[in-house]
Design a protein around this motif. Structure first.
Motif, mmCIF file in Angstrom:
data_model
loop_
_atom_site.group_PDB
_atom_site.id
_atom_site.type_symbol
_atom_site.label_atom_id
_atom_site.label_comp_id
_atom_site.label_asym_id
_atom_site.label_seq_id
_atom_site.Cartn_x
_atom_site.Cartn_y
_atom_site.Cartn_z
ATOM 1 N N SER A 199 12.145 5.018 -10.213
ATOM 2 C CA SER A 199 13.368 4.672 -9.987
ATOM 3 C C SER A 199 13.696 3.216 -9.617
ATOM 4 N N SER A 200 12.828 2.516 -9.537
ATOM 5 C CA SER A 200 12.853 1.187 -9.132
ATOM 6 C C SER A 200 13.322 0.147 -10.335
ATOM 7 N N GLY A 201 12.957 0.760 -11.487
ATOM 8 C CA GLY A 201 13.068 0.140 -12.550
ATOM 9 C C GLY A 201 11.481 -0.222 -13.318
ATOM 10 N N ILE A 202 10.535 0.162 -12.683
ATOM 11 C CA ILE A 202 9.313 -0.098 -13.263
ATOM 12 C C ILE A 202 9.010 1.004 -14.407
ATOM 13 N N GLU A 203 8.938 0.564 -15.498
ATOM 14 C CA GLU A 203 8.957 1.531 -16.904
ATOM 15 C C GLU A 203 7.349 1.852 -16.988
ATOM 16 N N ASN A 204 6.497 0.769 -16.761
ATOM 17 C CA ASN A 204 5.007 1.190 -16.924
ATOM 18 C C ASN A 204 4.294 0.243 -15.947
ATOM 19 N N THR A 205 3.328 0.927 -15.569
ATOM 20 C CA THR A 205 2.333 -0.008 -14.691
ATOM 21 C C THR A 205 1.008 0.549 -14.704
ATOM 22 N N GLU A 206 -0.052 -0.627 -14.751
ATOM 23 C CA GLU A 206 -1.264 -0.229 -15.047
ATOM 24 C C GLU A 206 -1.986 -1.265 -14.032
ATOM 25 N N CYS A 211 2.570 -9.685 -13.798
ATOM 26 C CA CYS A 211 1.033 -9.554 -13.371
ATOM 27 C C CYS A 211 0.780 -9.935 -11.830
ATOM 28 N N LEU A 212 -0.031 -9.142 -11.163
ATOM 29 C CA LEU A 212 -0.250 -9.314 -9.676
ATOM 30 C C LEU A 212 -1.776 -8.846 -9.364
ATOM 31 N N TRP A 256 0.455 10.379 -5.223
ATOM 32 C CA TRP A 256 1.379 11.221 -4.927
ATOM 33 C C TRP A 256 2.564 11.375 -5.710
ATOM 34 N N PRO A 257 3.264 12.289 -5.999
ATOM 35 C CA PRO A 257 4.532 12.366 -6.734
ATOM 36 C C PRO A 257 5.525 11.449 -6.272
ATOM 37 N N GLU A 258 6.030 11.308 -4.797
ATOM 38 C CA GLU A 258 6.715 10.566 -4.233
ATOM 39 C C GLU A 258 6.637 9.188 -4.549
ATOM 40 N N ILE A 259 5.412 8.694 -4.716
ATOM 41 C CA ILE A 259 4.965 7.299 -5.051
ATOM 42 C C ILE A 259 5.198 7.108 -6.515
ATOM 43 N N LYS A 260 4.910 7.826 -7.329
ATOM 44 C CA LYS A 260 5.470 7.778 -8.835
ATOM 45 C C LYS A 260 6.916 7.662 -8.925
ATOM 46 N N GLU A 261 7.523 8.608 -8.039
ATOM 47 C CA GLU A 261 9.104 8.669 -8.189
ATOM 48 C C GLU A 261 9.749 7.296 -7.648
ATOM 49 N N ARG A 278 -11.767 -6.981 -7.177
ATOM 50 C CA ARG A 278 -10.521 -7.583 -7.526
ATOM 51 C C ARG A 278 -9.479 -6.358 -8.414
ATOM 52 N N LEU A 279 -8.360 -6.489 -7.897
ATOM 53 C CA LEU A 279 -7.599 -5.633 -8.684
ATOM 54 C C LEU A 279 -6.481 -6.473 -9.503
ATOM 55 N N PHE A 280 -5.993 -5.926 -10.692
ATOM 56 C CA PHE A 280 -5.150 -6.659 -11.681
ATOM 57 C C PHE A 280 -4.109 -5.548 -11.878
ATOM 58 N N MET A 281 -2.807 -5.874 -11.738
ATOM 59 C CA MET A 281 -1.672 -4.942 -11.984
ATOM 60 C C MET A 281 -0.764 -5.584 -12.999
ATOM 61 N N ILE A 282 -0.418 -4.848 -14.156
ATOM 62 C CA ILE A 282 0.574 -5.272 -15.082
ATOM 63 C C ILE A 282 1.786 -4.258 -14.780
ATOM 64 N N MET A 283 2.992 -4.888 -14.612
ATOM 65 C CA MET A 283 4.056 -4.134 -14.428
ATOM 66 C C MET A 283 5.183 -4.524 -15.510
#
Length: 109
Positions: free
Chosen positions: A37-44, A5-6, A28-33, A51-56
């Motif tokens: 490809s980095s091993g992140i399977e889900n991000t919200e 969580c970030l 952008w599709p390149e960002i999603k890729e 304030r932003l809150f990200m779950i990876m």
């Protein structure tokens, strides 16, 4: 699978926040890729005020260091990151140039 969580702030300007939200409706599709490809399977990403809150959720192949290295070598990711700085405002205590700050889990039920 690990979860991280970030947090990050946006510039406190309603017009810029709305524009930021619009960019994230059509990432952008390149960002999603680069994310996948980095091993992140889900991000919200969630927003309250500015304030932003990200779950990876990441698999065993993910590492922050490898992601950073790949991102630095990817011109499209660098273009996106430069564009996003228009909206981002570092959290108090962030190092110069540091965006998303990893949060510590303090409770789990």
């Amino acid at each position: 699978m690990n979860r991280y969580c970030l947090a990050l702030d946006l510039v406190d300007d309603p017009k810029l926040i709305e524009e930021y939200k619009q960019y994230h409706q059509s990432v952008w599709p390149e960002i999603k890729e680069s994310i996948s490809s980095s091993g992140i399977e889900n991000t919200e990403i969630y927003l309250t005020g500015n304030r932003l809150f990200m779950i990876m959720k990441v698999n065993e192949s993910f590492s922050f260091e490898a992601k950073d290295t790949a991102d630095l070598a990817n011109p499209k990711v660098q273009e996106w990151e430069t564009l996003m700085w228009k909206f981002h405002s570092s959290l108090p205590g962030a190092k110069p140039g540091e965006k998303w700050i990893l949060m510590d889990q303090i409770f789990k039920l």
